[in-house]
Design a protein around this motif. Structure first.
Motif, PDB file in Angstrom:
ATOM      1  N   THR A 194     -13.144   6.932   1.050  1.00 42.00           N
ATOM      2  CA  THR A 194     -11.699   6.840   1.244  1.00 42.00           C
ATOM      3  C   THR A 194     -11.310   7.340   2.622  1.00 42.00           C
TER       4      THR A 194
ATOM      5  N   LEU B  68      -5.852   8.375  -5.016  1.00 41.76           N
ATOM      6  CA  LEU B  68      -5.974   7.011  -4.489  1.00 41.76           C
ATOM      7  C   LEU B  68      -7.434   6.686  -4.198  1.00 41.76           C
TER       8      LEU B  68
ATOM      9  N   GLY C 226      -0.206   3.701   7.711  1.00 43.13           N
ATOM     10  CA  GLY C 226      -0.208   4.623   6.578  1.00 43.13           C
ATOM     11  C   GLY C 226      -0.990   5.876   6.882  1.00 43.13           C
ATOM     12  N   PRO C 227      -0.949   6.824   5.929  1.00 41.57           N
ATOM     13  CA  PRO C 227      -1.570   8.127   6.175  1.00 41.57           C
ATOM     14  C   PRO C 227      -3.096   8.026   6.240  1.00 41.57           C
TER      15      PRO C 227
ATOM     16  N   ILE D   8       1.080   4.434  -2.669  1.00 44.37           N
ATOM     17  CA  ILE D   8       0.912   5.824  -2.228  1.00 44.37           C
ATOM     18  C   ILE D   8       2.142   6.654  -2.583  1.00 44.37           C
TER      19      ILE D   8
ATOM     20  N   GLN E 149     -14.659  10.022  -2.251  1.00 39.62           N
ATOM     21  CA  GLN E 149     -13.803  10.711  -1.275  1.00 39.62           C
ATOM     22  C   GLN E 149     -14.294  10.471   0.150  1.00 39.62           C
TER      23      GLN E 149
ATOM     24  N   ARG F 278       0.836  -1.210   0.000  1.00 42.19           N
ATOM     25  CA  ARG F 278       0.000   0.000   0.000  1.00 42.19           C
ATOM     26  C   ARG F 278       0.867   1.254   0.000  1.00 42.19           C
ATOM     27  N   MET F 279       1.918   1.237   0.842  1.00 43.59           N
ATOM     28  CA  MET F 279       2.763   2.417   0.966  1.00 43.59           C
ATOM     29  C   MET F 279       3.524   2.679  -0.338  1.00 43.59           C
TER      30      MET F 279
END
Lengths: 218, 218
Positions: B179, A174, B189-190, A145, B176, A141-142
């Motif tokens: 997500t 994304l 992750g972010p 991204i 959006q 995933r990273m």
């Protein structure tokens, strides 16, 4: 003893795998993908996998060692497919917008082409803990991204995109990829499809652009 | 016999539920949400739910009849919460952009406030079939989509938005929201957070607008 059974399936041991051995391996993978997706890892037995594939148990042990082996192989091969897209994308030429569009479309196509595997990945990732073997989804995933982020930074650096927050712009792109993919997994309702994904990305890229293009339909 | 156990918990039978009975019900819901999310519906027993809640079995039977009852209650209450947001949103005043932003932020807040329930819903929806009782998620999803679609059509009709494809614009907004919510369920992750969701929606709404606002940061 296991290998004795297997050699029967390999007409030319030591040479390239025959069409039949390829088929056996593929049939096992296909059954396991379907069963892991539908029932979960823990609830699926080796017996069920070989029975659905129409092969004998030693075949599974030969190709994948055990249930954990076939599970890890499915996930690794799926993510390798995405990694190849990322590798090509990081070498590609063109505007940031074109390259972002290409990578999103390719990821979407790979997801749809392997929809059963995609369903299994969602089932494992979001489903209940199934005492399934650990698998590192996060590095993958990273990497995705990071690649989108690098392309957006590139777009900003060549003044193709305006100087927005690259983190937000990355997650916005994304998000649209994920949405198009997830709508394929939903049980009813509208999907985007490849054409729809292209259109939502075009909407988004328009807001990234320094010069707004005239796409008003009025 | 069951009710005899229960009456002990209700100091004032026939009046409003006491704080203790409210707590018992809430504790049962909380345990069931966690267990259904972590283990799946089928793998979770009534014994585990009552034990995690620190109450006796008859309490579960009193409030929810059985395991299916507590499961349906959790999902119904969760979706009722979203329905209330949709009802308020369909009555609200303001520009299409403001109203779309408000509904997305409220849905996101509801999702995060009830993160364990959200995790359970994802687990049920995307996870393996668990011989869980059927539950109609689709009517709810379609209602959310319809509401966004109506607001976008309204925006186009008052010339706040340009005349794009309302289906694509709707799914772009929905994407959006989803997500931002899903990033909260990921293991690393972010994330976007509420502030990030606001920013990605602003990016998107900018491309909907007839008159592009100057938000270039250069």
């Amino acid at each position: 003893m296991t290998t004795i059974h297997i050699e029967k399936h390999s007409a030319n041991p030591g040479t390239a795998p025959s069409e039949e051995t390829q088929n056996v391996r593929q049939r096992l993978l296909k059954s396991a993908i379907k069963l892991f997706g539908e029932k979960g890892y823990a609830a699926t037995s080796v017996n069920e996998i070989v029975s659905a594939a129409g092969v004998t148990k030693p075949n599974l042990y030969y190709y994948f060692t055990n249930k954990e082996g076939i599970y890890i192989t499915i996930l690794s091969e799926a993510l390798t497919g995405y990694d190849e897209i990322f590798n090509r994308a990081s070498q590609a030429q063109g505007s940031a917008r074109q390259r972002l569009m290409e990578i999103c479309i390719e990821v979407y196509q790979q997801f749809v082409r392997n929809i059963d595997t995609s369903r299994m990945i969602y089932s494992v990732y979001f489903g209940p803990h199934q005492s399934a073997p650990p698998f590192d989804f996060e590095t993958f995933r990273m990497r995705h991204i990071q690649l989108l982020h690098d392309l957006i930074l590139y777009g900003i650096s060549i003044k193709e995109f305006r100087a927005g927050d690259p983190h937000i712009m990355t997650l916005a792109v994304l998000g649209q990829c994920h949405t198009a993919m997830e709508l394929e997994l939903c049980h009813s309702g509208p999907t985007l499809g490849q054409e729809g994904l292209t259109k939502v990305l075009e909407l988004l890229f328009e807001s990234f652009a320094i010069n707004r293009t005239a796409i008003t339909e009025e």
